[in-house]
Scaffold this motif. Structure first.
Motif, PDB file in Angstrom:
ATOM      1  N   SER A 257      14.788  24.128-103.735  1.00 34.94           N
ATOM      2  CA  SER A 257      13.822  25.174-103.375  1.00 34.94           C
ATOM      3  C   SER A 257      14.443  26.562-103.504  1.00 34.94           C
ATOM      4  O   SER A 257      15.666  26.726-103.489  1.00 34.94           O
ATOM      5  N   ASP A 258      13.577  27.560-103.593  1.00 33.31           N
ATOM      6  CA  ASP A 258      14.036  28.949-103.651  1.00 33.31           C
ATOM      7  C   ASP A 258      14.833  29.306-102.405  1.00 33.31           C
ATOM      8  O   ASP A 258      15.812  30.045-102.474  1.00 33.31           O
ATOM      9  N   ILE A 259      14.418  28.773-101.259  1.00 37.42           N
ATOM     10  CA  ILE A 259      15.114  29.046 -99.990  1.00 37.42           C
ATOM     11  C   ILE A 259      16.568  28.578-100.077  1.00 37.42           C
ATOM     12  O   ILE A 259      17.497  29.320 -99.757  1.00 37.42           O
TER      13      ILE A 259
ATOM     14  N   LYS B  75      23.643  33.700-101.997  1.00 35.43           N
ATOM     15  CA  LYS B  75      24.207  34.644-101.016  1.00 35.43           C
ATOM     16  C   LYS B  75      25.642  34.274-100.681  1.00 35.43           C
ATOM     17  O   LYS B  75      26.488  35.145-100.492  1.00 35.43           O
ATOM     18  N   ASN B  76      25.928  32.960-100.612  1.00 36.65           N
ATOM     19  CA  ASN B  76      27.279  32.504-100.302  1.00 36.65           C
ATOM     20  C   ASN B  76      28.236  32.802-101.455  1.00 36.65           C
ATOM     21  O   ASN B  76      29.387  33.168-101.228  1.00 36.65           O
TER      22      ASN B  76
ATOM     23  N   ALA C  75      13.201  22.710 -95.427  1.00 38.66           N
ATOM     24  CA  ALA C  75      13.280  24.158 -95.650  1.00 38.66           C
ATOM     25  C   ALA C  75      14.019  24.860 -94.510  1.00 38.66           C
ATOM     26  O   ALA C  75      14.763  25.814 -94.742  1.00 38.66           O
ATOM     27  N   ALA C  76      13.847  24.372 -93.285  1.00 33.21           N
ATOM     28  CA  ALA C  76      14.468  25.000 -92.111  1.00 33.21           C
ATOM     29  C   ALA C  76      15.976  24.743 -92.022  1.00 33.21           C
ATOM     30  O   ALA C  76      16.674  25.410 -91.260  1.00 33.21           O
ATOM     31  N   ASN C  77      16.482  23.774 -92.788  1.00 34.19           N
ATOM     32  CA  ASN C  77      17.909  23.442 -92.736  1.00 34.19           C
ATOM     33  C   ASN C  77      18.732  24.390 -93.597  1.00 34.19           C
ATOM     34  O   ASN C  77      18.319  24.760 -94.694  1.00 34.19           O
TER      35      ASN C  77
ATOM     36  N   SER D 208       6.657  23.475-100.278  1.00 32.34           N
ATOM     37  CA  SER D 208       7.038  23.374 -98.873  1.00 32.34           C
ATOM     38  C   SER D 208       8.333  24.123 -98.558  1.00 32.34           C
ATOM     39  O   SER D 208       8.575  24.475 -97.417  1.00 32.34           O
ATOM     40  N   GLY D 209       9.163  24.318 -99.562  1.00 36.39           N
ATOM     41  CA  GLY D 209      10.488  24.902 -99.334  1.00 36.39           C
ATOM     42  C   GLY D 209      11.549  23.829 -99.136  1.00 36.39           C
ATOM     43  O   GLY D 209      12.735  24.124 -99.025  1.00 36.39           O
ATOM     44  N   ASN D 210      11.120  22.567 -99.087  1.00 38.91           N
ATOM     45  CA  ASN D 210      12.074  21.458 -98.988  1.00 38.91           C
ATOM     46  C   ASN D 210      12.740  21.242-100.341  1.00 38.91           C
ATOM     47  O   ASN D 210      12.183  21.595-101.382  1.00 38.91           O
ATOM     48  N   SER D 211      13.921  20.658-100.318  1.00 38.72           N
ATOM     49  CA  SER D 211      14.656  20.325-101.539  1.00 38.72           C
ATOM     50  C   SER D 211      14.909  18.832-101.592  1.00 38.72           C
ATOM     51  O   SER D 211      14.913  18.158-100.553  1.00 38.72           O
TER      52      SER D 211
END
Length: 164
Positions: free
Chosen positions: A150-152, A159-160, A122-124, A78-81
């Motif tokens: 998640s990978d996201i 990146k940070n 995932a959207a957060n 799902s991309g959720n963690s």
């Protein structure tokens, strides 16, 4: 008389928990996606497991030894963690800390007064949540683990840490 098909089922997960440092059994609710194919969408926040996150599509089948539907593999992430939080400062109410993260759209399930498991959608953006976790840990309020990142969210952290 027509029988209404089940839309939610309990699924058993058996795995080695790095949080507990032992083999663990956990049952979680899932929505039926395609029962014939054994596909289900997880509708729980896992307490200990590194295998899955809420909203993942999983494959489960009936296991004769377990006598119930049993997790076999994740079909689609799902991309959720999932983050596990342990209260270190027992003078602070666990729900106080849960409410801080709820303001960041992180739902959680409390196991007891000293431990909860939290979902990051995932959207957060995970960075502000990660900063809160680190700050609370540095202050000795909590300890935390990221058993299912998640990978996201991993990419947001990378990146940070390594800005271009």
């Amino acid at each position: 008389m027509t029988h209404q098909q089940e839309t939610e089922v309990k699924i058993l997960f058996r795995y080695f928990s790095t949080v507990l440092d032992e083999w663990t059994v956990e049952t979680m609710w899932a929505d039926v996606v395609d029962a014939e194919k054994g596909h289900y969408k997880l509708d729980n926040i896992p307490f200990y497991g590194p295998l899955v996150a809420s909203d993942d599509i999983i494959f489960a089948e009936y296991d004769d030894d377990e006598e119930m539907l049993t997790y076999r593999e994740t079909i689609k992430y799902s991309g959720n963690s999932i983050v596990n939080v342990v209260m270190m400062d027992k003078t602070i109410e666990v729900n106080e800390i849960r409410d801080l993260f709820k303001k960041e759209a992180c739902l959680s399930e409390k196991i007891n007064d000293g431990y909860f498991s939290m979902e990051i959608l995932a959207a957060n953006n995970f960075l502000p949540i990660k900063k809160m976790l680190e700050k609370l840990q540095t202050e000795g309020v909590i300890g935390y683990a990221e058993p299912c990142l998640s990978d996201i969210h991993r990419e947001q952290i990378n990146k940070n840490e390594n800005p271009i």
